[in-house]
Write a protein that holds these residues in place. Structure first.
Motif, PDB file in Angstrom:
ATOM      1  N   SER A  18      52.876  43.711  41.216  1.00  0.00           N
ATOM      2  CA  SER A  18      51.765  44.165  40.172  1.00  0.00           C
ATOM      3  C   SER A  18      50.401  43.497  40.515  1.00  0.00           C
ATOM      4  O   SER A  18      49.435  44.050  40.119  1.00  0.00           O
ATOM      5  CB  SER A  18      52.307  43.245  38.876  1.00  0.00           C
ATOM      6  OG  SER A  18      53.506  43.921  38.603  1.00  0.00           O
ATOM      7  N   THR A  22      47.319  45.584  40.246  1.00  0.00           N
ATOM      8  CA  THR A  22      46.063  45.251  39.313  1.00  0.00           C
ATOM      9  C   THR A  22      44.747  45.240  40.165  1.00  0.00           C
ATOM     10  O   THR A  22      43.843  45.448  39.773  1.00  0.00           O
ATOM     11  CB  THR A  22      46.286  43.988  38.515  1.00  0.00           C
ATOM     12  OG1 THR A  22      46.728  43.030  39.411  1.00  0.00           O
ATOM     13  CG2 THR A  22      47.459  44.203  37.463  1.00  0.00           C
ATOM     14  N   LEU A  23      44.982  44.633  41.440  1.00  0.00           N
ATOM     15  CA  LEU A  23      43.746  44.716  42.171  1.00  0.00           C
ATOM     16  C   LEU A  23      43.210  46.075  42.687  1.00  0.00           C
ATOM     17  O   LEU A  23      42.097  46.018  42.628  1.00  0.00           O
ATOM     18  CB  LEU A  23      43.990  43.550  43.617  1.00  0.00           C
ATOM     19  CG  LEU A  23      42.805  43.493  44.387  1.00  0.00           C
ATOM     20  CD1 LEU A  23      41.740  42.479  43.607  1.00  0.00           C
ATOM     21  CD2 LEU A  23      43.569  42.534  45.554  1.00  0.00           C
ATOM     22  N   MET A  25      43.180  48.300  40.986  1.00  0.00           N
ATOM     23  CA  MET A  25      42.868  49.048  39.552  1.00  0.00           C
ATOM     24  C   MET A  25      41.689  48.263  39.212  1.00  0.00           C
ATOM     25  O   MET A  25      41.308  48.181  38.004  1.00  0.00           O
ATOM     26  CB  MET A  25      44.019  49.222  38.590  1.00  0.00           C
ATOM     27  CG  MET A  25      45.142  50.010  39.083  1.00  0.00           C
ATOM     28  SD  MET A  25      46.189  50.329  37.589  1.00  0.00           S
ATOM     29  CE  MET A  25      47.554  51.505  38.100  1.00  0.00           C
ATOM     30  N   TYR A  26      40.853  47.478  40.035  1.00  0.00           N
ATOM     31  CA  TYR A  26      39.766  46.897  39.538  1.00  0.00           C
ATOM     32  C   TYR A  26      38.636  47.538  38.664  1.00  0.00           C
ATOM     33  O   TYR A  26      37.978  46.879  37.956  1.00  0.00           O
ATOM     34  CB  TYR A  26      39.134  46.054  40.690  1.00  0.00           C
ATOM     35  CG  TYR A  26      38.325  47.038  41.531  1.00  0.00           C
ATOM     36  CD1 TYR A  26      37.078  46.942  41.409  1.00  0.00           C
ATOM     37  CD2 TYR A  26      39.044  47.674  42.662  1.00  0.00           C
ATOM     38  CE1 TYR A  26      36.303  47.731  42.345  1.00  0.00           C
ATOM     39  CE2 TYR A  26      38.569  48.567  43.619  1.00  0.00           C
ATOM     40  CZ  TYR A  26      36.912  48.552  43.459  1.00  0.00           C
ATOM     41  OH  TYR A  26      36.135  49.324  44.228  1.00  0.00           O
ATOM     42  N   PRO A  29      39.624  48.290  33.834  1.00  0.00           N
ATOM     43  CA  PRO A  29      40.138  47.072  33.128  1.00  0.00           C
ATOM     44  C   PRO A  29      40.973  47.287  32.107  1.00  0.00           C
ATOM     45  O   PRO A  29      41.555  46.184  31.685  1.00  0.00           O
ATOM     46  CB  PRO A  29      38.532  46.449  32.846  1.00  0.00           C
ATOM     47  CG  PRO A  29      37.829  47.720  32.763  1.00  0.00           C
ATOM     48  CD  PRO A  29      38.379  48.590  33.694  1.00  0.00           C
ATOM     49  N   GLN A  32      44.652  47.230  33.656  1.00  0.00           N
ATOM     50  CA  GLN A  32      45.068  45.968  34.343  1.00  0.00           C
ATOM     51  C   GLN A  32      46.029  45.207  33.347  1.00  0.00           C
ATOM     52  O   GLN A  32      47.188  44.723  33.677  1.00  0.00           O
ATOM     53  CB  GLN A  32      43.938  45.275  34.802  1.00  0.00           C
ATOM     54  CG  GLN A  32      43.238  45.619  36.126  1.00  0.00           C
ATOM     55  CD  GLN A  32      42.321  44.574  36.637  1.00  0.00           C
ATOM     56  OE1 GLN A  32      41.596  44.149  35.881  1.00  0.00           O
ATOM     57  NE2 GLN A  32      42.262  44.359  37.793  1.00  0.00           N
ATOM     58  N   SER A  36      49.993  43.983  33.726  1.00  0.00           N
ATOM     59  CA  SER A  36      50.001  42.425  33.769  1.00  0.00           C
ATOM     60  C   SER A  36      51.162  42.111  32.850  1.00  0.00           C
ATOM     61  O   SER A  36      52.255  41.371  32.976  1.00  0.00           O
ATOM     62  CB  SER A  36      48.952  41.698  33.663  1.00  0.00           C
ATOM     63  OG  SER A  36      47.876  41.765  34.623  1.00  0.00           O
ATOM     64  N   SER A 113      38.770  42.045  37.155  1.00  0.00           N
ATOM     65  CA  SER A 113      39.507  42.221  38.522  1.00  0.00           C
ATOM     66  C   SER A 113      40.148  41.124  39.550  1.00  0.00           C
ATOM     67  O   SER A 113      41.047  41.243  40.158  1.00  0.00           O
ATOM     68  CB  SER A 113      38.634  43.019  39.366  1.00  0.00           C
ATOM     69  OG  SER A 113      37.641  42.314  39.681  1.00  0.00           O
ATOM     70  N   HIS A 116      43.499  39.032  36.668  1.00  0.00           N
ATOM     71  CA  HIS A 116      44.959  39.351  36.134  1.00  0.00           C
ATOM     72  C   HIS A 116      45.809  39.316  37.794  1.00  0.00           C
ATOM     73  O   HIS A 116      46.684  38.822  37.684  1.00  0.00           O
ATOM     74  CB  HIS A 116      45.080  40.987  35.909  1.00  0.00           C
ATOM     75  CG  HIS A 116      44.522  41.104  34.532  1.00  0.00           C
ATOM     76  ND1 HIS A 116      45.298  41.005  33.644  1.00  0.00           N
ATOM     77  CD2 HIS A 116      43.286  41.619  34.052  1.00  0.00           C
ATOM     78  CE1 HIS A 116      44.919  41.264  32.438  1.00  0.00           C
ATOM     79  NE2 HIS A 116      43.511  41.351  32.627  1.00  0.00           N
ATOM     80  N   PRO A 117      45.093  39.882  39.037  1.00  0.00           N
ATOM     81  CA  PRO A 117      46.059  39.548  40.111  1.00  0.00           C
ATOM     82  C   PRO A 117      46.163  38.095  40.439  1.00  0.00           C
ATOM     83  O   PRO A 117      47.244  37.812  40.995  1.00  0.00           O
ATOM     84  CB  PRO A 117      45.234  40.134  41.193  1.00  0.00           C
ATOM     85  CG  PRO A 117      44.077  41.008  40.587  1.00  0.00           C
ATOM     86  CD  PRO A 117      43.784  40.476  39.146  1.00  0.00           C
TER      87      PRO A 117
END
Length: 529
Positions: A18, A22-23, A25-26, A29, A32, A36, A113, A116-117
């Motif tokens: 994940s 999420t990275l 999908m920067y 927002p 993300q 998460s 961005s 979350h990662p």
């Protein structure tokens, strides 16, 4: 019989996958947070499943299909599953809190961005450290934590955060170097870093060499767990971070160090040669930490010192080297993760409503935000150990274990524990009175409590209360975990089946089984061992 071992890697794999998602999908927002939250919810479900399944015996997965001791394995036993479940619940609540804070601020104080990662990588590192059956993989878990936590502690890029982050990363790197030196020395002395195989080989090496290896590991883990005198970095590092980051750090990161101490002391070094040293360290950690808390006029720093102080309780239980001590220590770790995290989240709300965390500037919050007063009071009393809350039950178990040990040093720790508990109550009541009852020096700005932030905080407060209502089953669970520490062959047989052990190692397991059965028979008949 259904094979449930496929669940074991999920708490590590899901957050890592994940994090990459999420990275990628920067630029989205809004997606993300969905990824998460879903990931951490799935990790919580997997952890609860492991908590139930591990009660019947450890679940083991050989990573890449390479069986131990050649390959790396992940082991979900009672201890690791309980730590996973509590940490998963905490990380999910903190994430929800941080998302609500971002929405309410209507601004991006830190790049989404990145957040979350990084948060998901942190969760993966925690899970990896808890599940690893290999010392080197525990080291990898710690390094994952270091990388992610350095990013989180410096979010926003302010001068204070960069300074605090620099102190934090220097100390963490020093601990990592010590750990790496210990790993090299252990492999040189035994030819393995697999925990199960080490538990069989360490008794056969020179006692002085074994003691040196134990000291190296304890030093590395004591820095991460903030055990005095290796705890000075913590009160300066944690308070400068954003409230959600401080909360997850306070609740989890030091407990990973405590977990590593429990695992290595019970599995690798059960002889107790350093128990007296650990007991003195526990006493110093409790007393020095709480004296620092009493002297503080900032709630964040006050809680940071209480965090250090209460690590001493856990080390006390470990150092007793009895099943009663281990039982109470594990229960207290679970209690402290939830309560300490909840308190730091509440302080984030206090800062939001009162505009400060300084006790000299706060006041009147009970009238301004009565819900906030309750949310602070309940976990504060829990941390202080007021009956019948889980903090009281954990401390009572530790005190009983200390009295049962019957040594002068154990009695001294019992007295120190009571004094520390009373001073904790004093420090927290003082903070509560100043923040919520005294008249403020300045007219407080009217602040509101966003439900999205109050909800996760209240959920963690309720989890802390739940540990009280479920104290019977939970304490019985930790007691079974402590029994498994004493009966090390349960862990060894799960990780190293007969075909994977050498002839001498199989004989050692058989001898330990025989000794344990003899001790059990003596206990049943009342005979002297």
């Amino acid at each position: 019989m259904t094979d449930w071992t496929w669940i074991v890697p999920l708490p590590v794999v899901i957050p890592l996958f994940s994090a990459g998602l999420t990275l990628a999908m920067y630029r989205r927002p809004r997606v993300q947070p969905v990824v998460s939250v879903t990931a951490l919810a799935l990790v919580l479900l997997a952890s609860v499943a492991l908590l139930v399944l591990a009660d019947d015996g450890p679940l083991v997965v050989d990573v890449g299909g390479w069986a131990a001791p050649v390959g790396i394995n992940l082991v979900a036993d009672r201890l690791s599953s309980l730590m996973l479940t509590i940490s998963s619940a905490v990380t999910l609540c903190v994430l929800l809190y941080s998302l609500a804070q971002g929405r309410d601020d209507d601004e991006e104080s830190a790049p989404v961005s990145i957040y979350h990662p990084t948060f998901l990588v942190l969760a993966a590192g925690v899970a990896n450290a808890f599940l690893s059956g290999d010392l080197f993989n525990i080291y990898v878990g710690f390094e994952i934590l270091l990388a992610a936590s350095f990013v989180l502690i410096t979010l926003g890029g302010t001068r204070d955060r960069i300074r605090a982050g620099t102190i934090y990363v220097v100390v963490a790197l020093l601990s990592s170097v010590l750990f790496l030196v210990a790993l090299a020395a252990i492999y040189a002395a035994t030819g393995t870093v697999n925990l199960a195989q080490l538990s069989l080989r360490l008794p056969h090496i020179d006692p002085d060499v074994r003691l040196t290896l134990q000291v190296l590991l304890l030093l590395a883990f004591a820095v991460k767990a903030a055990v005095f005198p290796l705890s000075a970095w913590l009160p300066d590092s944690y308070p400068t971070a954003p409230a959600p980051v401080t909360a997850v750090f306070a609740g989890l990161l030091t407990k990973v160090g405590v977990y590593a101490i429990i695992r290595t002391q019970t599995l690798l070094f059960p002889g107790g040669r350093l128990d007296d040293v650990l007991m003195w360290a526990a006493l110093a950690t409790m007393v020095v930490g709480i004296l620092g808390a009493v002297a503080q006029d900032d709630i964040k720093r006050l809680l940071s010192f209480t965090l250090v102080s209460h690590i001493g309780y856990m080390i006390f239980g470990i150092a007793l080297s009895t099943e009663a001590g281990w039982t109470a220590a594990v229960y207290y770790v679970a209690h402290h993760i939830t309560v300490q995290t909840a308190l730091f989240l509440v302080v984030g709300l206090v800062e939001r409503v009162g505009g400060s965390t300084s006790l000299t500037r706060l006041g009147g919050l009970a009238k301004l935000a009565p819900v906030l007063a309750i949310l602070f009071f309940v976990p504060a009393m829990n941390l202080a150990g007021i009956p019948p809350l889980s903090g009281f039950l954990g401390k009572l178990g530790l005190l009983q274990a200390g009295v049962d040990a019957g040594t002068p040093l154990a009695y001294l720790l019992v007295v120190g524990s009571v004094v520390t508990s009373l001073l904790t109550l004093y420090a927290l009541v003082k903070a509560w009175n100043k923040a919520f009852w005294q008249s403020p020096q300045d007219e407080p700005r009217p602040g509101r409590l966003p439900f999205g932030m109050v909800g996760p905080t209240a959920a963690l407060v309720l989890v802390g209360l739940g540990l009280t209502f479920a104290a019977g089953p939970l304490y019985a669970y930790t007691e079974r975990a402590a029994n498994a520490f004493a009966l090390r062959t349960t862990y060894i047989r799960a990780v190293l089946p007969d075909g994977e052990r050498g002839e001498g190692e199989s004989a050692d397991v058989a001898d330990e089984d025989a000794r344990r059965q003899g001790a059990d028979e003596d206990a049943r008949t009342g005979a002297e061992p």
